[in-house]
Design a protein around this motif. Structure first.
Motif, PDB file in Angstrom:
ATOM      1  N   MET A   1       0.753  -1.197  -0.010  1.00  0.00           N
ATOM      2  CA  MET A   1      -0.069  -0.236   0.117  1.00  0.00           C
ATOM      3  C   MET A   1       0.914   1.233   0.007  1.00  0.00           C
ATOM      4  O   MET A   1       2.151   1.305   0.593  1.00  0.00           O
ATOM      5  CB  MET A   1      -0.806  -0.247   1.317  1.00  0.00           C
ATOM      6  CG  MET A   1      -1.794   1.207   1.369  1.00  0.00           C
ATOM      7  SD  MET A   1      -3.041   1.311   2.756  1.00  0.00           S
ATOM      8  CE  MET A   1      -4.000  -0.047   2.480  1.00  0.00           C
ATOM      9  N   ASP A   2       0.435   2.277  -0.746  1.00  0.00           N
ATOM     10  CA  ASP A   2       1.283   3.402  -0.916  1.00  0.00           C
ATOM     11  C   ASP A   2       1.161   4.306   0.435  1.00  0.00           C
ATOM     12  O   ASP A   2       0.074   4.245   1.146  1.00  0.00           O
ATOM     13  CB  ASP A   2       0.769   4.480  -1.798  1.00  0.00           C
ATOM     14  CG  ASP A   2       1.256   3.721  -3.362  1.00  0.00           C
ATOM     15  OD1 ASP A   2       2.286   3.307  -3.430  1.00  0.00           O
ATOM     16  OD2 ASP A   2       0.624   4.010  -4.348  1.00  0.00           O
ATOM     17  N   LYS A   3       2.346   4.873   1.000  1.00  0.00           N
ATOM     18  CA  LYS A   3       2.154   5.685   2.168  1.00  0.00           C
ATOM     19  C   LYS A   3       2.013   7.359   1.503  1.00  0.00           C
ATOM     20  O   LYS A   3       2.635   7.694   0.568  1.00  0.00           O
ATOM     21  CB  LYS A   3       3.520   5.705   2.730  1.00  0.00           C
ATOM     22  CG  LYS A   3       3.798   6.465   4.065  1.00  0.00           C
ATOM     23  CD  LYS A   3       5.140   6.083   4.574  1.00  0.00           C
ATOM     24  CE  LYS A   3       5.022   7.060   5.945  1.00  0.00           C
ATOM     25  NZ  LYS A   3       6.233   6.902   6.676  1.00  0.00           N
ATOM     26  N   TYR A   4       1.194   7.905   2.054  1.00  0.00           N
ATOM     27  CA  TYR A   4       0.541   9.380   1.660  1.00  0.00           C
ATOM     28  C   TYR A   4       1.146  10.235   2.900  1.00  0.00           C
ATOM     29  O   TYR A   4       1.070   9.831   3.758  1.00  0.00           O
ATOM     30  CB  TYR A   4      -0.789   9.572   1.403  1.00  0.00           C
ATOM     31  CG  TYR A   4      -1.105   8.631   0.249  1.00  0.00           C
ATOM     32  CD1 TYR A   4      -0.718   8.703  -0.872  1.00  0.00           C
ATOM     33  CD2 TYR A   4      -1.641   7.361   0.321  1.00  0.00           C
ATOM     34  CE1 TYR A   4      -1.234   7.918  -2.190  1.00  0.00           C
ATOM     35  CE2 TYR A   4      -1.883   6.542  -0.403  1.00  0.00           C
ATOM     36  CZ  TYR A   4      -1.769   6.713  -1.775  1.00  0.00           C
ATOM     37  OH  TYR A   4      -2.208   5.942  -2.877  1.00  0.00           O
ATOM     38  N   ILE A   5       1.460  11.549   2.342  1.00  0.00           N
ATOM     39  CA  ILE A   5       1.935  12.704   3.397  1.00  0.00           C
ATOM     40  C   ILE A   5       0.734  13.208   4.092  1.00  0.00           C
ATOM     41  O   ILE A   5      -0.282  13.252   3.479  1.00  0.00           O
ATOM     42  CB  ILE A   5       2.561  13.708   2.561  1.00  0.00           C
ATOM     43  CG1 ILE A   5       3.850  13.279   1.659  1.00  0.00           C
ATOM     44  CG2 ILE A   5       3.062  14.778   3.337  1.00  0.00           C
ATOM     45  CD1 ILE A   5       3.949  14.278   0.423  1.00  0.00           C
ATOM     46  N   ARG A   6       1.057  13.242   5.324  1.00  0.00           N
ATOM     47  CA  ARG A   6      -0.168  13.850   6.339  1.00  0.00           C
ATOM     48  C   ARG A   6      -0.825  15.110   5.728  1.00  0.00           C
ATOM     49  O   ARG A   6       0.248  16.024   5.080  1.00  0.00           O
ATOM     50  CB  ARG A   6       0.350  14.047   7.648  1.00  0.00           C
ATOM     51  CG  ARG A   6       0.224  12.785   8.389  1.00  0.00           C
ATOM     52  CD  ARG A   6       0.964  13.133   9.701  1.00  0.00           C
ATOM     53  NE  ARG A   6       0.421  14.129  10.489  1.00  0.00           N
ATOM     54  CZ  ARG A   6      -0.269  14.107  11.606  1.00  0.00           C
ATOM     55  NH1 ARG A   6      -0.519  12.822  12.256  1.00  0.00           N
ATOM     56  NH2 ARG A   6      -0.600  14.946  12.202  1.00  0.00           N
ATOM     57  N   PHE A   7      -1.717  15.521   5.759  1.00  0.00           N
ATOM     58  CA  PHE A   7      -2.541  16.758   5.244  1.00  0.00           C
ATOM     59  C   PHE A   7      -1.885  18.016   5.909  1.00  0.00           C
ATOM     60  O   PHE A   7      -1.553  18.984   5.222  1.00  0.00           O
ATOM     61  CB  PHE A   7      -4.171  16.519   5.494  1.00  0.00           C
ATOM     62  CG  PHE A   7      -4.707  17.649   4.828  1.00  0.00           C
ATOM     63  CD1 PHE A   7      -4.968  17.568   3.429  1.00  0.00           C
ATOM     64  CD2 PHE A   7      -5.233  18.752   5.632  1.00  0.00           C
ATOM     65  CE1 PHE A   7      -5.871  18.791   2.915  1.00  0.00           C
ATOM     66  CE2 PHE A   7      -5.958  19.853   4.923  1.00  0.00           C
ATOM     67  CZ  PHE A   7      -6.298  19.660   3.717  1.00  0.00           C
ATOM     68  N   ASP A   8      -1.655  17.950   7.187  1.00  0.00           N
ATOM     69  CA  ASP A   8      -0.901  19.115   7.853  1.00  0.00           C
ATOM     70  C   ASP A   8       0.399  19.484   7.076  1.00  0.00           C
ATOM     71  O   ASP A   8       0.512  20.612   6.995  1.00  0.00           O
ATOM     72  CB  ASP A   8      -0.884  18.962   9.363  1.00  0.00           C
ATOM     73  CG  ASP A   8       0.158  18.043   9.728  1.00  0.00           C
ATOM     74  OD1 ASP A   8      -0.009  16.868   9.092  1.00  0.00           O
ATOM     75  OD2 ASP A   8       0.826  18.136  10.735  1.00  0.00           O
ATOM     76  N   TRP A   9       1.199  18.584   6.765  1.00  0.00           N
ATOM     77  CA  TRP A   9       2.450  18.489   6.175  1.00  0.00           C
ATOM     78  C   TRP A   9       2.396  19.114   4.807  1.00  0.00           C
ATOM     79  O   TRP A   9       2.766  20.208   4.254  1.00  0.00           O
ATOM     80  CB  TRP A   9       3.450  17.360   6.184  1.00  0.00           C
ATOM     81  CG  TRP A   9       4.568  17.398   5.488  1.00  0.00           C
ATOM     82  CD1 TRP A   9       4.891  17.194   3.996  1.00  0.00           C
ATOM     83  CD2 TRP A   9       5.935  18.167   6.066  1.00  0.00           C
ATOM     84  NE1 TRP A   9       6.140  17.584   3.873  1.00  0.00           N
ATOM     85  CE2 TRP A   9       6.805  18.089   5.004  1.00  0.00           C
ATOM     86  CE3 TRP A   9       6.135  18.641   7.460  1.00  0.00           C
ATOM     87  CZ2 TRP A   9       7.938  18.313   5.524  1.00  0.00           C
ATOM     88  CZ3 TRP A   9       7.279  18.940   7.409  1.00  0.00           C
ATOM     89  CH2 TRP A   9       8.497  18.989   6.650  1.00  0.00           C
TER      90      TRP A   9
END
Length: 311
Positions: A1-9
């Protein structure tokens, strides 16, 4: 599964780029239940990029295709007077975007969207929405006002003009995501995005916010950001629980000593009760000294807000 950047960052580093507006537009479209197109990102409070900024709030101020202003704030840590600050931010946005001498028809509606990652008060829901309305005290009807628009008279209601407020309590979301809004909450809380998602904004996020697409330097900075958040949250919880345990232990010891000194069962019971009460007060003092919010102190100690404030 791909890892996604947190929205706050992403909001601090990436979403101000016009090429990435689709992610923000998707969140706003789902939340406001109408198609939102961002025309521009307006000048807003500075978001530092240094190691010391890790707990500052992230804020974005945008203008949509209707000229309305949308404020999006993401905050990780607790803050007193939060509602007052939201109100001030909206008022400031309104006044900043009307020039001196302009007519009041230039005042634009403001949407305030707060995404909080801390326990903000009490409430069972993860999404709260509010707006000022003018309702008849006796008739219960909503007032409609005459206004001029392009040399024509039309009728508007306060909901057409007054600000709207949305508060998203990310930590309170614990459902299986089945709706577009729930999919967004799942991403905000866990960083997960469904492989087959068609939710506005999340499809764009899958392409734009992949962790592995970042440079080595960006990944290093991002990983440090996540570590700092985890450490800070752990410190807050540890301080609270250690303070509670220490206070209760000291209170029980004092209660036993006083009870034994009197040599009576009643004395022991009273001593323990007094010791326990004193222990709770000591815990509350320690938590208050560490700037832990009153509602959290009440939760851990069982004291009332008035008792906490009096310490």
């Amino acid at each position: 599964m791909d890892k996604y950047i947190r929205f706050d960052w992403a909001a601090k580093r990436m979403l101000r780029n016009k090429a990435n507006f689709g992610v923000l537009e998707g969140l706003m479209t789902v939340l406001l239940n109408e198609q939102v197109t961002i025309v521009e990102i307006l000048e807003s409070e500075s978001n530092q990029m240094t190691e010391d900024d890790k707990f500052n709030r992230v804020d974005i101020k945008a203008r949509n295709s209707k000229g309305e202003i949308i404020l999006v704030e993401i905050q990780q840590t607790r803050e007193f007077y939060y509602l007052q600050r939201i109100l001030y931010g909206v008022a400031k946005a309104i006044t900043e975007h009307i020039k001196l001498g302009e007519k009041y028809d230039q005042v634009k509606k403001v949407y305030s969207i707060s995404i909080v990652y801390f326990d903000l008060g009490k409430g069972a829901d993860y999404l709260y929405h509010g707006q000022n309305t003018l309702v008849g005290v006796h008739t219960h009807d909503q007032l409609v006002i005459n206004t001029r628009d392009k040399n024509a008279i039309k009728m508007v209601t306060p909901t057409d003009i007054f600000p709207e407020y949305y508060i998203i309590r990310v930590n309170e979301f614990n459902k299986i995501a089945t709706t577009p809004l729930e999919e967004w909450l799942d991403y905000l809380r866990t960083g997960n995005i469904k492989d087959d998602t068609t939710t506005p904004g999340l499809s764009e996020a899958k392409e734009k916010l992949r962790y592995l697409q970042m440079s080595d330097a960006e990944r290093h900075a991002y990983d440090r950001h996540i570590d700092n958040i985890m450490i800070e949250n752990d410190i807050m919880e540890t301080k609270a629980f250690e303070g509670l345990e220490k206070g209760l232990a000291e209170g029980l010891a004092k209660g036993r000593a006083e009870g034994l000194a009197e040599g009576l069962a009643e004395g022991r019971a009273e001593g323990r009760a007094e010791g326990l009460a004193e222990g709770k007060l000591e815990v509350a003092r320690m938590m208050k000294a560490n700037n832990i919010p009153t509602d959290q102190i009440c939760l851990f100690t069982g004291l009332s807000p008035e008792e906490v404030e009096s310490l």
